[in-house]
Design a protein around this motif. Structure first.
Motif, PDB file in Angstrom:
ATOM      1  N   LEU A  78       0.879  -1.161   0.000  1.00 38.90           N
ATOM      2  CA  LEU A  78       0.000   0.000   0.000  1.00 38.90           C
ATOM      3  C   LEU A  78       0.919   1.215   0.000  1.00 38.90           C
ATOM      4  O   LEU A  78       1.967   1.193   0.655  1.00 38.90           O
ATOM      5  CB  LEU A  78      -0.875   0.024   1.244  1.00 38.90           C
ATOM      6  N   GLY A  79       0.559   2.262  -0.701  1.00 35.34           N
ATOM      7  CA  GLY A  79       1.423   3.439  -0.779  1.00 35.34           C
ATOM      8  C   GLY A  79       0.745   4.689  -0.258  1.00 35.34           C
ATOM      9  O   GLY A  79      -0.402   4.970  -0.619  1.00 35.34           O
ATOM     10  N   PHE A  80       1.450   5.419   0.606  1.00 40.17           N
ATOM     11  CA  PHE A  80       0.961   6.687   1.134  1.00 40.17           C
ATOM     12  C   PHE A  80       1.976   7.770   0.796  1.00 40.17           C
ATOM     13  O   PHE A  80       3.174   7.602   1.035  1.00 40.17           O
ATOM     14  CB  PHE A  80       0.773   6.622   2.650  1.00 40.17           C
ATOM     15  N   VAL A  81       1.492   8.872   0.244  1.00 39.59           N
ATOM     16  CA  VAL A  81       2.338   9.986  -0.178  1.00 39.59           C
ATOM     17  C   VAL A  81       2.254  11.093   0.861  1.00 39.59           C
ATOM     18  O   VAL A  81       1.174  11.435   1.336  1.00 39.59           O
ATOM     19  CB  VAL A  81       1.884  10.509  -1.560  1.00 39.59           C
ATOM     20  N   THR A  82       3.417  11.640   1.205  1.00 37.86           N
ATOM     21  CA  THR A  82       3.497  12.731   2.169  1.00 37.86           C
ATOM     22  C   THR A  82       4.741  13.557   1.873  1.00 37.86           C
ATOM     23  O   THR A  82       5.686  13.062   1.256  1.00 37.86           O
ATOM     24  CB  THR A  82       3.572  12.185   3.618  1.00 37.86           C
ATOM     25  N   ASP A  83       4.762  14.792   2.321  1.00 43.05           N
ATOM     26  CA  ASP A  83       5.985  15.583   2.228  1.00 43.05           C
ATOM     27  C   ASP A  83       6.786  15.494   3.526  1.00 43.05           C
ATOM     28  O   ASP A  83       7.844  16.102   3.656  1.00 43.05           O
ATOM     29  CB  ASP A  83       5.687  17.036   1.851  1.00 43.05           C
ATOM     30  N   GLN A  84       6.299  14.712   4.489  1.00 35.67           N
ATOM     31  CA  GLN A  84       6.951  14.529   5.786  1.00 35.67           C
ATOM     32  C   GLN A  84       7.228  13.038   6.034  1.00 35.67           C
ATOM     33  O   GLN A  84       6.696  12.443   6.970  1.00 35.67           O
ATOM     34  CB  GLN A  84       6.061  15.092   6.902  1.00 35.67           C
ATOM     35  N   THR A 112      11.655   7.484  -0.453  1.00 36.72           N
ATOM     36  CA  THR A 112      10.805   6.337  -0.139  1.00 36.72           C
ATOM     37  C   THR A 112      11.325   5.598   1.090  1.00 36.72           C
ATOM     38  O   THR A 112      12.519   5.599   1.377  1.00 36.72           O
ATOM     39  CB  THR A 112      10.755   5.325  -1.302  1.00 36.72           C
ATOM     40  N   ALA A 113      10.402   4.965   1.784  1.00 34.58           N
ATOM     41  CA  ALA A 113      10.736   4.078   2.901  1.00 34.58           C
ATOM     42  C   ALA A 113       9.611   3.054   2.993  1.00 34.58           C
ATOM     43  O   ALA A 113       8.518   3.260   2.453  1.00 34.58           O
ATOM     44  CB  ALA A 113      10.866   4.859   4.201  1.00 34.58           C
ATOM     45  N   CYS A 126       6.167   7.658   1.040  1.00 35.27           N
ATOM     46  CA  CYS A 126       7.038   8.319   0.077  1.00 35.27           C
ATOM     47  C   CYS A 126       6.571   9.725  -0.230  1.00 35.27           C
ATOM     48  O   CYS A 126       5.447  10.106   0.090  1.00 35.27           O
ATOM     49  CB  CYS A 126       7.107   7.508  -1.214  1.00 35.27           C
ATOM     50  N   THR A 127       7.452  10.477  -0.876  1.00 28.65           N
ATOM     51  CA  THR A 127       7.076  11.777  -1.392  1.00 28.65           C
ATOM     52  C   THR A 127       6.423  11.577  -2.752  1.00 28.65           C
ATOM     53  O   THR A 127       6.523  10.511  -3.367  1.00 28.65           O
ATOM     54  CB  THR A 127       8.307  12.700  -1.530  1.00 28.65           C
TER      55      THR A 127
END
Length: 130
Positions: A78-84, A112-113, A126-127
């Motif tokens: 599952l992927g979540f995008v954030t700037d933090q 990414t992590a 990830c960003t």
């Protein structure tokens, strides 16, 4: 018309799993059955859903592999995008996740992590892609 609408994770404890995502990724619970064997989170156009292993077993007669923490995670994420990214990883770990792959910056500039959620599902944090 065909539309990708949801992903269902089969878990031992639907309410616990939903609360991990709610508390970590600031999602809201859209629905949970009175039996707490199925639930959905409000995650935009594509819903993340959770079904108990027992409920899933009643639907999938041929059986399936249950996600277990002593095994490597399945080859899906599952992927979540954030700037933090750093802050969200820390929050996830505080809520019960395990850091699986530390932060890396890809050649195209994306950070990414990867974590494993409490049910051993792989989650990328990830960003946005540049």
């Amino acid at each position: 018309m065909i539309k990708f609408k949801y992903v269902i994770l089969y878990v031992e404890d639907v309410e616990r799993s939903m609360n991990f995502y709610k508390n970590t990724f600031d999602t809201e619970i859209k629905f949970i059955t009175p039996e707490k064997d199925y639930g959905e989170l409000m995650t935009g156009e594509t819903t993340i859903s959770f079904a108990s292993v027992d409920l899933a077993s009643s639907n999938i007669k041929e059986g399936f592999i249950i996600s277990k923490t002593e095994n490597k995670p399945f080859g899906i994420e599952l992927g979540f995008v954030t700037d933090q990214v750093e802050a969200l990883i820390e929050k996830a770990v505080q809520n019960g996740a395990v850091l699986y792959e530390n932060i890396a910056v890809k050649p195209w500039g994306q950070k990414t992590a990867y974590i494993k959620d409490p049910d051993n599902y792989l989650v990328e944090i990830c960003t946005e892609m540049q």
